[in-house]
Design an enzyme around this catalytic site. Structure first.
Site, mmCIF file in Angstrom:
data_model
loop_
_atom_site.group_PDB
_atom_site.id
_atom_site.type_symbol
_atom_site.label_atom_id
_atom_site.label_comp_id
_atom_site.label_asym_id
_atom_site.label_seq_id
_atom_site.Cartn_x
_atom_site.Cartn_y
_atom_site.Cartn_z
ATOM 1 N N LYS A 267 -13.655 -6.413 -1.529
ATOM 2 C CA LYS A 267 -14.714 -5.641 -1.213
ATOM 3 C C LYS A 267 -14.490 -4.090 -1.034
ATOM 4 O O LYS A 267 -15.184 -3.460 -0.786
ATOM 5 C CB LYS A 267 -15.124 -6.228 0.243
ATOM 6 C CG LYS A 267 -14.390 -6.236 1.303
ATOM 7 C CD LYS A 267 -14.985 -6.775 2.734
ATOM 8 C CE LYS A 267 -14.142 -7.230 3.714
ATOM 9 N NZ LYS A 267 -13.002 -6.363 3.862
ATOM 10 N N LYS B 213 -7.350 -10.035 -7.002
ATOM 11 C CA LYS B 213 -8.358 -10.820 -6.163
ATOM 12 C C LYS B 213 -9.701 -10.169 -6.075
ATOM 13 O O LYS B 213 -9.645 -8.800 -6.041
ATOM 14 C CB LYS B 213 -7.948 -10.900 -4.888
ATOM 15 C CG LYS B 213 -8.315 -10.043 -3.879
ATOM 16 C CD LYS B 213 -7.878 -10.758 -2.316
ATOM 17 C CE LYS B 213 -8.322 -9.833 -1.411
ATOM 18 N NZ LYS B 213 -8.234 -10.225 0.024
ATOM 19 N N LYS C 298 0.908 -1.390 0.128
ATOM 20 C CA LYS C 298 0.071 0.198 -0.005
ATOM 21 C C LYS C 298 0.776 1.008 0.183
ATOM 22 O O LYS C 298 0.536 2.338 -0.548
ATOM 23 C CB LYS C 298 -0.990 0.018 1.189
ATOM 24 C CG LYS C 298 -1.810 -1.121 0.999
ATOM 25 C CD LYS C 298 -3.382 -1.130 1.947
ATOM 26 C CE LYS C 298 -4.202 -1.716 1.487
ATOM 27 N NZ LYS C 298 -5.241 -2.310 2.726
HETATM 28 P P1 ATP Z 1 -10.723 -7.035 0.966
HETATM 29 O O1 ATP Z 1 -9.556 -6.861 0.226
HETATM 30 O O2 ATP Z 1 -11.799 -7.689 0.286
HETATM 31 O O3 ATP Z 1 -10.987 -5.595 1.753
HETATM 32 P P2 ATP Z 1 -9.272 -8.495 3.038
HETATM 33 O O4 ATP Z 1 -8.903 -9.705 2.727
HETATM 34 O O5 ATP Z 1 -8.316 -7.337 2.911
HETATM 35 O O6 ATP Z 1 -10.487 -8.308 2.063
HETATM 36 P P3 ATP Z 1 -11.160 -9.365 5.119
HETATM 37 O O7 ATP Z 1 -12.492 -9.032 4.644
HETATM 38 O O8 ATP Z 1 -11.017 -8.980 6.428
HETATM 39 O O9 ATP Z 1 -10.132 -8.392 4.475
HETATM 40 O O10 ATP Z 1 -10.796 -10.898 4.682
HETATM 41 C C1 ATP Z 1 -11.211 -12.017 5.569
HETATM 42 C C2 ATP Z 1 -10.764 -13.271 4.770
HETATM 43 O O11 ATP Z 1 -11.352 -13.369 3.489
HETATM 44 C C3 ATP Z 1 -9.257 -13.167 4.729
HETATM 45 O O12 ATP Z 1 -8.780 -14.377 5.413
HETATM 46 C C4 ATP Z 1 -9.361 -13.253 3.312
HETATM 47 O O13 ATP Z 1 -8.276 -14.143 2.592
HETATM 48 C C5 ATP Z 1 -10.553 -13.798 2.758
HETATM 49 N N1 ATP Z 1 -11.092 -13.426 1.358
HETATM 50 C C6 ATP Z 1 -11.259 -12.072 1.137
HETATM 51 N N2 ATP Z 1 -11.307 -11.878 -0.233
HETATM 52 C C7 ATP Z 1 -11.057 -13.066 -0.608
HETATM 53 C C8 ATP Z 1 -11.168 -13.650 -2.075
HETATM 54 N N3 ATP Z 1 -11.441 -13.013 -3.256
HETATM 55 N N4 ATP Z 1 -10.927 -14.969 -2.274
HETATM 56 C C9 ATP Z 1 -10.599 -15.875 -1.080
HETATM 57 N N5 ATP Z 1 -10.681 -15.221 -0.061
HETATM 58 C C10 ATP Z 1 -11.052 -14.235 0.192
#
Ligand code: ATP
Ligand code: LTN
Length: 326
Positions: free
Chosen positions: A195, A192, A111
């Site tokens: 959200k 990926k 980041k």
């Molecule tokens: P984002 O990038 O969507 O904000 P993040 O991974 O930073 O998501 P969280 O929502 O807190 O943050 O993630 C919760 C869990 O969900 C993590 O362990 C992450 O690996 C999993 N996860 C999130 N997005 C995906 C994805 N596209 N595919 C598989 N696992 C995911």
């Protein structure tokens, strides 16, 4: 029984990536472990959030956890910021971790290198995550690969603290899901599905309408080969749809390839859309019954009271060991 703990940041609307990558596995783990699942809202504010949206998302996420199959009678559900000990212990852990090790966290480095507006909280956030884990003596922390380094840091901090002040924290282990499929963005399958995207064109939200779910899948980026098989490098779009289909169906990729060996892309996409829409509509129906019920507040009050009691005990031990207060 081993204790397992995880949370999903309410930094955006929950997606099928959140479901397949985390929540769905938690639904299985809840039967095997003493499970704690929380909303890390203090983590969400490491980047700027709209206050009203954040508040509504926190509640929504709890309702979605339950609608996806998390059983509140088995799982302790709570909101991080309702328990002041998280941030309190985090400060102590910051004072027992080093600038050098925080600087090595790849998520932060990524980041930072993009020149995004970086808050101090985003830099120190792994200490807060360590606090979330160490406060409750969690044995296992299921996280995606991108969070593994943060769990390693929590281990290191726990070991360091224990050797300096005597046995205090349980040293946690990361639990990488057995079926650790990464769901990719439907428009740009090199990324990926996230959200935290600005727009949700390539992202399927758990609360998307059936029309949007179908539209997004039917317009997912593919290739011109018109053959359906798994090859992430040359056919990232099709491979992603195969992963999504297989994960929702609970079958493996090989079985899915077999089902579609004679299909064209149109038929295949329609089948993927059907399976995703069917599951999400089922989740949404449950969600609608929960979101405006008093049940959520009752569950969250219980979760708050239980975790405050546990966290206080741990915090008082820590405080005493390091000589704080009277
Ligand atoms: P984002 O990038 O969507 O904000 P993040 O991974 O930073 O998501 P969280 O929502 O807190 O943050 O993630 C919760 C869990 O969900 C993590 O362990 C992450 O690996 C999993 N996860 C999130 N997005 C995906 C994805 N596209 N595919 C598989 N696992 C995911
Ligand atoms: N940092 C995690 C969310 C998170 C978490 C935790 C996960 C905050 N605290 C404690 C497991 C245990 C993320 O960004 N996915």
């Amino acid at each position: 029984m081993e204790r397992l703990l995880t949370g999903l940041k309410p930094s955006g609307e929950l997606t099928i990536g959140s479901y397949l990558g985390s929540i769905k596995q938690m639904v299985e783990y809840q039967n095997e472990y003493e499970t704690f699942m929380f909303v890390p809202d203090l983590h969400a504010i490491t980047v700027s959030q709209d206050p009203q949206e954040l508040k509504s998302r926190i509640r929504k996420n709890i309702a979605l956890y339950i609608a996806c199959g998390i059983n509140p009678e088995k799982v302790t559900l709570y909101i991080q910021s309702e328990n002041l000990y998280h941030a309190n212990l985090s400060w102590i852990l910051e004072c027992n971790s080093y600038f050098g090790e925080m600087s090595r966290m790849t998520q932060f480095k990524d980041k930072h290198s993009k020149g995004e507006n970086i808050t101090t909280g985003l830099f120190t956030y792994p200490a807060l995550m360590a606090s979330d884990i160490l406060l409750y003596d969690a044995d296992l922390v299921p996280v995606g690969k991108d969070q593994k380094q943060h769990v390693e840091l929590a281990r290191n901090i726990a070991e360091r603290f224990n050797s300096k002040y005597g046995e205090t924290f349980k040293v946690p282990s990361g639990l990488i899901p057995k079926t650790g499929a990464k769901i990719k963005d439907l428009v740009d399958p090199s990324k990926k599905m996230s959200k935290s995207e600005e727009n949700y064109k390539g992202t399927i939200l758990l609360l998307d309408s059936e029309k949007d779910i179908r539209k997004k899948i039917m317009s997912a980026v593919t290739d011109s080969d018109n053959k359906i098989y798994f090859d992430e490098e040359n056919k990232p779009g099709i491979s992603n749809l195969l992963t999504i289909y297989s994960s929702f169906k609970g079958i493996n990729i090989k079985e899915s390839e077999k089902i579609f060996e004679n299909s064209n892309y149109g038929t295949f996409k329609k089948e993927v859309a059907d399976v995703v829409a069917t599951k999400l509509l089922e989740i949404q129906e449950k969600y609608q019954n929960i979101i405006n019920s008093d049940l959520i507040d009752k569950i969250l009050d219980e979760g708050r009271d239980k975790t405050i009691k546990l966290a206080k005990e741990k915090y008082e031990i820590v405080r005493k060991k390091i000589g704080l207060g009277r």
